[in-house]
Write a protein that holds these residues in place. Sequence first.
Motif, PDB file in Angstrom:
ATOM      1  N   ILE A  59       4.389  22.572  55.519  1.00 48.57           N
ATOM      2  CA  ILE A  59       4.283  22.154  54.119  1.00 48.57           C
ATOM      3  C   ILE A  59       4.843  20.747  53.962  1.00 48.57           C
ATOM      4  N   ALA A  60       4.358  20.049  52.940  1.00 58.58           N
ATOM      5  CA  ALA A  60       4.919  18.756  52.540  1.00 58.58           C
ATOM      6  C   ALA A  60       4.988  18.753  51.022  1.00 58.58           C
ATOM      7  N   LYS A  61       6.172  18.451  50.484  1.00 57.27           N
ATOM      8  CA  LYS A  61       6.360  18.505  49.032  1.00 57.27           C
ATOM      9  C   LYS A  61       5.864  17.260  48.325  1.00 57.27           C
ATOM     10  N   GLY A  62       5.602  16.195  49.077  1.00 50.63           N
ATOM     11  CA  GLY A  62       4.953  15.030  48.507  1.00 50.63           C
ATOM     12  C   GLY A  62       5.801  14.262  47.524  1.00 50.63           C
ATOM     13  N   ASP A  63       5.139  13.641  46.557  1.00 49.46           N
ATOM     14  CA  ASP A  63       5.790  12.727  45.612  1.00 49.46           C
ATOM     15  C   ASP A  63       5.533  13.164  44.178  1.00 49.46           C
ATOM     16  N   GLY A  64       6.167  12.489  43.246  1.00 52.94           N
ATOM     17  CA  GLY A  64       5.941  12.768  41.832  1.00 52.94           C
ATOM     18  C   GLY A  64       6.254  14.214  41.498  1.00 52.94           C
ATOM     19  N   ILE A  65       5.264  14.912  40.967  1.00 57.71           N
ATOM     20  CA  ILE A  65       5.447  16.320  40.604  1.00 57.71           C
ATOM     21  C   ILE A  65       5.333  17.243  41.811  1.00 57.71           C
ATOM     22  N   GLY A  66       5.058  16.675  42.991  1.00 57.48           N
ATOM     23  CA  GLY A  66       4.836  17.486  44.186  1.00 57.48           C
ATOM     24  C   GLY A  66       5.927  18.489  44.480  1.00 57.48           C
ATOM     25  N   PRO A  67       7.209  18.076  44.546  1.00 63.21           N
ATOM     26  CA  PRO A  67       8.260  19.037  44.857  1.00 63.21           C
ATOM     27  C   PRO A  67       8.337  20.198  43.866  1.00 63.21           C
ATOM     28  N   GLU A  68       8.113  19.907  42.580  1.00 67.30           N
ATOM     29  CA  GLU A  68       8.198  20.959  41.562  1.00 67.30           C
ATOM     30  C   GLU A  68       7.090  21.997  41.721  1.00 67.30           C
ATOM     31  N   ILE A  69       5.862  21.520  41.912  1.00 66.85           N
ATOM     32  CA  ILE A  69       4.767  22.480  41.995  1.00 66.85           C
ATOM     33  C   ILE A  69       4.747  23.189  43.346  1.00 66.85           C
ATOM     34  N   MET A  70       5.255  22.522  44.394  1.00 64.76           N
ATOM     35  CA  MET A  70       5.347  23.204  45.680  1.00 64.76           C
ATOM     36  C   MET A  70       6.384  24.325  45.629  1.00 64.76           C
ATOM     37  N   ASP A  71       7.536  24.053  45.024  1.00 68.25           N
ATOM     38  CA  ASP A  71       8.558  25.094  44.909  1.00 68.25           C
ATOM     39  C   ASP A  71       8.026  26.290  44.125  1.00 68.25           C
ATOM     40  N   ALA A  72       7.305  26.021  43.036  1.00 61.25           N
ATOM     41  CA  ALA A  72       6.746  27.107  42.230  1.00 61.25           C
ATOM     42  C   ALA A  72       5.712  27.905  43.023  1.00 61.25           C
ATOM     43  N   THR A  73       4.865  27.190  43.747  1.00 58.56           N
ATOM     44  CA  THR A  73       3.811  27.840  44.525  1.00 58.56           C
ATOM     45  C   THR A  73       4.398  28.722  45.617  1.00 58.56           C
ATOM     46  N   LEU A  74       5.367  28.200  46.350  1.00 56.68           N
ATOM     47  CA  LEU A  74       5.981  28.986  47.424  1.00 56.68           C
ATOM     48  C   LEU A  74       6.709  30.205  46.869  1.00 56.68           C
ATOM     49  N   GLU A  75       7.365  30.031  45.736  1.00 56.11           N
ATOM     50  CA  GLU A  75       8.073  31.162  45.117  1.00 56.11           C
ATOM     51  C   GLU A  75       7.097  32.298  44.797  1.00 56.11           C
ATOM     52  N   ILE A  76       5.936  31.931  44.289  1.00 55.62           N
ATOM     53  CA  ILE A  76       4.942  32.940  43.912  1.00 55.62           C
ATOM     54  C   ILE A  76       4.362  33.652  45.132  1.00 55.62           C
ATOM     55  N   ILE A  77       3.898  32.877  46.139  1.00 53.90           N
ATOM     56  CA  ILE A  77       3.221  33.550  47.256  1.00 53.90           C
ATOM     57  C   ILE A  77       4.198  34.341  48.118  1.00 53.90           C
ATOM     58  N   LEU A  78       5.443  33.896  48.197  1.00 50.55           N
ATOM     59  CA  LEU A  78       6.435  34.673  48.954  1.00 50.55           C
ATOM     60  C   LEU A  78       6.802  35.951  48.206  1.00 50.55           C
ATOM     61  N   ALA A  79       6.876  35.864  46.874  1.00 52.51           N
ATOM     62  CA  ALA A  79       7.143  37.068  46.084  1.00 52.51           C
ATOM     63  C   ALA A  79       6.010  38.071  46.217  1.00 52.51           C
ATOM     64  N   ALA A  80       4.788  37.558  46.460  1.00 51.56           N
ATOM     65  CA  ALA A  80       3.629  38.445  46.618  1.00 51.56           C
ATOM     66  C   ALA A  80       3.566  39.081  47.998  1.00 51.56           C
TER      67      ALA A  80
ATOM     68  N   GLY B 235      -3.528  14.170  41.349  1.00 50.87           N
ATOM     69  CA  GLY B 235      -2.574  13.255  41.946  1.00 50.87           C
ATOM     70  C   GLY B 235      -1.130  13.641  41.689  1.00 50.87           C
ATOM     71  N   SER B 236      -0.227  12.709  42.009  1.00 47.63           N
ATOM     72  CA  SER B 236       1.205  13.015  41.971  1.00 47.63           C
ATOM     73  C   SER B 236       1.825  12.859  40.582  1.00 47.63           C
ATOM     74  N   ALA B 237       1.092  12.313  39.633  1.00 55.70           N
ATOM     75  CA  ALA B 237       1.526  12.225  38.222  1.00 55.70           C
ATOM     76  C   ALA B 237       2.988  11.814  38.073  1.00 55.70           C
ATOM     77  N   PRO B 238       3.382  10.644  38.576  1.00 61.43           N
ATOM     78  CA  PRO B 238       4.798  10.255  38.535  1.00 61.43           C
ATOM     79  C   PRO B 238       5.370  10.144  37.128  1.00 61.43           C
ATOM     80  N   MET B 239       4.497   9.947  36.132  1.00 64.06           N
ATOM     81  CA  MET B 239       4.998   9.773  34.763  1.00 64.06           C
ATOM     82  C   MET B 239       5.630  11.054  34.197  1.00 64.06           C
ATOM     83  N   ILE B 240       5.314  12.214  34.791  1.00 61.00           N
ATOM     84  CA  ILE B 240       5.929  13.457  34.295  1.00 61.00           C
ATOM     85  C   ILE B 240       6.789  14.119  35.360  1.00 61.00           C
ATOM     86  N   ALA B 241       7.042  13.404  36.454  1.00 62.33           N
ATOM     87  CA  ALA B 241       7.837  13.975  37.542  1.00 62.33           C
ATOM     88  C   ALA B 241       9.257  14.279  37.073  1.00 62.33           C
TER      89      ALA B 241
END
Length: 478
Positions: free
Chosen positions: A6-27, A262-268
Amino acid sequence: MKKITIAKGDGIGPEIMDATLEIILAAGANIAIEEIEVGEKVYLAGNPSGIAKESWDIIRKNKIFLKAPITTPQGGGYKSLNVSIRKFLGLYSNVRPCMSLHPFVKTKHPIMDLVIVRENEEDLYAGIEHQQTDEVVQCLKLISRPGSEKIVRYAFEFARQQGRKKVTCFTKDNIMKQTDGLFHKVFDEIAKEYPEIENEHWIIDIGAAKMADTPELFDVIVMPNLYGDVLSDVAAQITGSVGLAGSANIGEVCAMFEAIHGSAPMIAGQNIANPSGLLNGAIMMLNHIGETEVAAKVQNAWLKTMEEGIHTFDIFNNETSKQKVSTKEFAKAVIGNLGKRPTLLKPASQNNTSALQLPKYKRKPAALKELVGVDIFVHWNGTEANELAERLQLVESDGIKLSMITNRGIKVWPDGFNETFCTDHWRCRFQHESGNKIEKQNIIDLLVNGLKHNIDTIKTENLYSFDGKPGYSLGQGQ
């Protein structure tokens, strides 16, 4: 247990990656995670490709890569990491499902459910560009038979696996008869091997208009790289939001999964980003590695959450939404719905959606290839094609004659129009006056003669026939 990168990337990347991993691991996803760093920090640390050699090694070892969006710094010669990954790892197929979530996400196309399969490695995205004169730059469009066969076959195999009924091809082969013409030809050849699946071809402009207006007419659409890049975003947007769409990049060995936005840095860092795009990419990843039960479980929980009107700010609408939530709250809501199924939206089912196994490409017998002429491209600041023709006729030899001059693809000599605007970039075609084949020495002689007469040659393109058929464009106006 499958190890993924995995790579958490930039901008909003770390936030959405953490959320995604939390969901699929819980499943219950049976995966182990190895993280690498790619993107802006790596670029700015002095690596123009945005990825370190050690990270390449990890991706190649694990073969499955879940990547959040990254930021490519402007200027400085930085290369697109996405393009690099797709090409170096042979990820030839980009798959983007585009399904509307009416009435829970606002859209003008409530019954839209199509998949775009985009060729990922060639076309104009080969990135081969040259400035040739003061006024003209070129970009080479490369379409290969192996590349076309792989992506078209993938589209038909995908349709067969998913129980879809039709595959549509979009090209512009009424203009680009050699490049797009090859893609269309390969499509027609391979379509015959799948008689149970309907096939059709549309010229890209009217096909794009029809897709934007009446997307329910389409099922699976296969396209060369550039068209697929543009139209997959259009298709995602008219479903309701680009932010909801995931993407799979499939190769013979490796695969990469991502959101298409994209990484949407304005809302990161504000905990308001929608993780749905990356989550849908992760669902495709789970299917690819055989975790089909978990994939269906996650997708149904996500659909149920969308049905309940629990939406992030980007898709929140007073008419269709009930609760505006943060990134973390959205993830918790999806986890709370694990084991549930949507009521109105079409539920996901556990079926055979694992990696497709395509046959290896088989090279066809070589055609009879004959050299029949040469296009010599010339930098010349004059404006009168007749004057240039007179100069070029001085370099003719051994029956090799100037037969045509074009400017930006329009024939300007002989019988050109005074109204045609010309740049300083001229294509000058030489062929044997009898129509016979020529030798490469003839081309060398022409170039040497050109030097003697101060002709500024900037490139040449040999003209070949293959089994007697021209393998080159004839030029508009002929």
